[in-house]
Design a protein around this motif. Structure first.
Motif, PDB file in Angstrom:
ATOM      1  N   MET A 228      19.287  37.034  31.166  1.00 28.00           N
ATOM      2  CA  MET A 228      20.338  38.012  30.863  1.00 28.00           C
ATOM      3  C   MET A 228      20.439  38.252  29.361  1.00 28.00           C
ATOM      4  O   MET A 228      20.579  39.400  28.909  1.00 28.00           O
ATOM      5  N   ALA A 229      20.386  37.157  28.582  1.00 29.41           N
ATOM      6  CA  ALA A 229      20.423  37.318  27.117  1.00 29.41           C
ATOM      7  C   ALA A 229      19.241  38.154  26.648  1.00 29.41           C
ATOM      8  O   ALA A 229      19.380  39.033  25.791  1.00 29.41           O
ATOM      9  N   PHE A 230      18.072  37.888  27.214  1.00 30.51           N
ATOM     10  CA  PHE A 230      16.869  38.636  26.850  1.00 30.51           C
ATOM     11  C   PHE A 230      17.053  40.118  27.140  1.00 30.51           C
ATOM     12  O   PHE A 230      16.743  40.972  26.303  1.00 30.51           O
ATOM     13  N   GLN A 231      17.567  40.453  28.339  1.00 28.88           N
ATOM     14  CA  GLN A 231      17.712  41.859  28.706  1.00 28.88           C
ATOM     15  C   GLN A 231      18.734  42.568  27.838  1.00 28.88           C
ATOM     16  O   GLN A 231      18.547  43.719  27.442  1.00 28.88           O
ATOM     17  N   LEU A 232      19.822  41.890  27.520  1.00 26.04           N
ATOM     18  CA  LEU A 232      20.836  42.477  26.651  1.00 26.04           C
ATOM     19  C   LEU A 232      20.260  42.817  25.278  1.00 26.04           C
ATOM     20  O   LEU A 232      20.469  43.922  24.757  1.00 26.04           O
ATOM     21  N   VAL A 233      19.528  41.868  24.708  1.00 23.19           N
ATOM     22  CA  VAL A 233      18.934  42.115  23.388  1.00 23.19           C
ATOM     23  C   VAL A 233      17.828  43.163  23.507  1.00 23.19           C
ATOM     24  O   VAL A 233      17.652  44.009  22.618  1.00 23.19           O
ATOM     25  N   ASP A 234      17.069  43.130  24.600  1.00 21.58           N
ATOM     26  CA  ASP A 234      16.012  44.117  24.805  1.00 21.58           C
ATOM     27  C   ASP A 234      16.591  45.529  24.866  1.00 21.58           C
ATOM     28  O   ASP A 234      16.013  46.470  24.308  1.00 21.58           O
ATOM     29  N   ASP A 235      17.731  45.671  25.532  1.00 26.22           N
ATOM     30  CA  ASP A 235      18.371  46.982  25.600  1.00 26.22           C
ATOM     31  C   ASP A 235      18.864  47.431  24.225  1.00 26.22           C
ATOM     32  O   ASP A 235      18.816  48.624  23.900  1.00 26.22           O
ATOM     33  N   VAL A 236      19.342  46.503  23.427  1.00 29.18           N
ATOM     34  CA  VAL A 236      19.748  46.835  22.055  1.00 29.18           C
ATOM     35  C   VAL A 236      18.535  47.294  21.248  1.00 29.18           C
ATOM     36  O   VAL A 236      18.581  48.305  20.532  1.00 29.18           O
ATOM     37  N   LEU A 237      17.430  46.556  21.373  1.00 23.47           N
ATOM     38  CA  LEU A 237      16.213  46.929  20.655  1.00 23.47           C
ATOM     39  C   LEU A 237      15.681  48.281  21.119  1.00 23.47           C
ATOM     40  O   LEU A 237      15.089  49.027  20.333  1.00 23.47           O
ATOM     41  N   GLY A 238      15.886  48.595  22.397  1.00 23.35           N
ATOM     42  CA  GLY A 238      15.427  49.878  22.911  1.00 23.35           C
ATOM     43  C   GLY A 238      16.116  51.053  22.247  1.00 23.35           C
ATOM     44  O   GLY A 238      15.580  52.165  22.237  1.00 23.35           O
ATOM     45  N   ILE A 239      17.304  50.814  21.691  1.00 25.96           N
ATOM     46  CA  ILE A 239      18.033  51.885  21.008  1.00 25.96           C
ATOM     47  C   ILE A 239      17.867  51.796  19.493  1.00 25.96           C
ATOM     48  O   ILE A 239      17.608  52.792  18.825  1.00 25.96           O
ATOM     49  N   TRP A 240      18.015  50.585  18.953  1.00 29.87           N
ATOM     50  CA  TRP A 240      18.045  50.448  17.495  1.00 29.87           C
ATOM     51  C   TRP A 240      16.866  49.661  16.934  1.00 29.87           C
ATOM     52  O   TRP A 240      16.801  49.407  15.741  1.00 29.87           O
ATOM     53  N   GLY A 241      15.923  49.262  17.768  1.00 26.17           N
ATOM     54  CA  GLY A 241      14.797  48.463  17.291  1.00 26.17           C
ATOM     55  C   GLY A 241      13.699  49.307  16.671  1.00 26.17           C
ATOM     56  O   GLY A 241      13.659  50.534  16.806  1.00 26.17           O
ATOM     57  N   ASP A 242      12.800  48.630  15.998  1.00 32.01           N
ATOM     58  CA  ASP A 242      11.629  49.254  15.379  1.00 32.01           C
ATOM     59  C   ASP A 242      10.537  49.386  16.424  1.00 32.01           C
ATOM     60  O   ASP A 242      10.130  48.391  17.035  1.00 32.01           O
ATOM     61  N   GLY A 243      10.059  50.619  16.641  1.00 33.24           N
ATOM     62  CA  GLY A 243       9.023  50.843  17.631  1.00 33.24           C
ATOM     63  C   GLY A 243       7.760  50.040  17.372  1.00 33.24           C
ATOM     64  O   GLY A 243       7.035  49.691  18.312  1.00 33.24           O
ATOM     65  N   GLN A 244       7.470  49.715  16.104  1.00 36.71           N
ATOM     66  CA  GLN A 244       6.300  48.899  15.802  1.00 36.71           C
ATOM     67  C   GLN A 244       6.481  47.472  16.316  1.00 36.71           C
ATOM     68  O   GLN A 244       5.514  46.789  16.626  1.00 36.71           O
TER      69      GLN A 244
END
Length: 348
Positions: A228-244
């Motif tokens: 669950m922690a992984f998915q939450l952070v993954d969803d954050v990265l999907g919006i504000w993360g670096d595509g690289q």
């Protein structure tokens, strides 16, 4: 289990070293398993894993982090087993994970995976579907051929996790078409889609070590909360993360108006940002690049980002509480704690 963990969070080995160690142990067996596939399917799988290019030339392209197989090995070690005893489980969960990625890219229409073209984008949808199917069945075959208890009870645990994962993936597609989604519904979907395989990796590792049922249950719970922690952070990265870093185009989920966890939390608010975001999500026409950027700001202003990161930390704390209850050996505990912390800190 809500108690604070007593596991050290400054382990002897950094998380990167742990993943490198696990990869060195798992990758040869993973490649040996994939080599058993029919020639053309083997070629597709090799392209997906980054081991070869479309023409068959060997490559050393970027691969996944290998979190799930590492969790299987370390869970075995945490209850006193030799990590190598969990190697079939580690290979099996990595095969399942990659099978799900092949299908997920098709479902979402994502053209990039790990910084290179997704398999279906290069070879077509049938190739992506069939390669994914092959990896699912190969995972079961690998575990079936393992000594008991992995080759017995472990197979049922793996296939049960796969069914839960599939249900979560399907629920994800259903929620996309719903105008209103409760945060609890989105959390249940994420727990099935991501948490189930994390839990299976940890549970299978403990099973390989012959751990008692209560210790296996706590490690499965550790994996569920970590997923669950992984998915939450993954969803954050999907919006504000670096595509690289993510290997996928930034904000593609927003452009597709997917109801990820931060978005669902933002839509559940009653303020002006949440209402404007709901208006954008209800539109029939595609969002322009400027509107996608606006949607990202609205999710943040409505509190979706801060909620997701707070929830990720809460799930990590609960995971570490379950790890403490396992009564683990120190090195395995420290390494599992290191992976738990790096999952939550991927956005930094």
């Amino acid at each position: 289990m809500d108690g604070s963990a007593e596991i050290p969070v400054a382990p002897e080995r950094r998380a990167g070293e742990i993943l490198e160690w696990a990869g060195a142990l798992v990758t040869p067996s993973l490649r040996t398993a994939v080599e058993r596939l029919p020639d053309r399917i083997r070629h597709l799988a090799g392209c997906h894993f980054g081991w070869r290019d479309m023409d068959g030339t060997p490559q050393a392209g970027p691969q996944g982090k290998g979190l799930r197989p590492a969790l299987a090995l370390l869970s075995c070690q945490a209850v006193g087993g030799e990590p190598s005893a969990a190697l079939p489980a580690a290979v099996a969960v990595e095969l399942v994970h990659n099978a799900s990625l092949l299908h997920d890219d098709i479902i979402d229409g994502d053209h990039m995976r790990r910084g290179r073209p997704a398999l279906w984008a290069s070879f077509g949808v049938p190739a992506g579907i069939l390669a994914g199917d092959a990896l699912f069945f190969l995972a079961v075959q690998v575990l079936l051929e393992a000594p008991p208890p992995l080759g017995g009870a472990g197979v049922g645990q793996l296939t049960g996790a796969v069914q839960e994962l599939i249900d979560g993936e399907y629920t994800d597609t259903v929620l996309e078409d719903r105008p209103t989604v409760l945060v609890a519904e989105c959390e249940a979907m994420a727990s099935a889609k991501t948490g189930a395989l994390f839990a299976a990796a940890c549970g299978l590792g403990a099973l390989a070590a012959g751990a008692a049922a209560d210790r296996r249950d706590h490690l499965r719970a550790f994996g569920t909360h970590l997923g669950m922690a992984f998915q939450l952070v993954d969803d954050v990265l999907g919006i504000w993360g670096d595509g690289q870093y993510t290997g996928k185009p930034a904000r593609s989920d927003l452009a597709a108006r997917k109801k990820t966890l931060p978005v669902t939390a933002a839509l559940a608010t009653d303020g002006a940002p949440g209402r404007e975001l709901a208006h954008l999500y209800c539109r029939d026409t595609p969002l322009s690049p400027a509107e996608v950027e606006r949607a990202a700001r609205l999710v943040d202003e409505a509190g979706g980002r801060s909620w997701a990161l707070t929830e990720a930390q809460r799930h990590t704390t609960r995971a570490l509480g379950h790890l403490t209850a396992v009564r683990p050996v120190p090195q395995g505990a420290a390494d599992l704690a290191a992976l738990a912390q790096v999952i939550t800190c991927r956005d930094r």
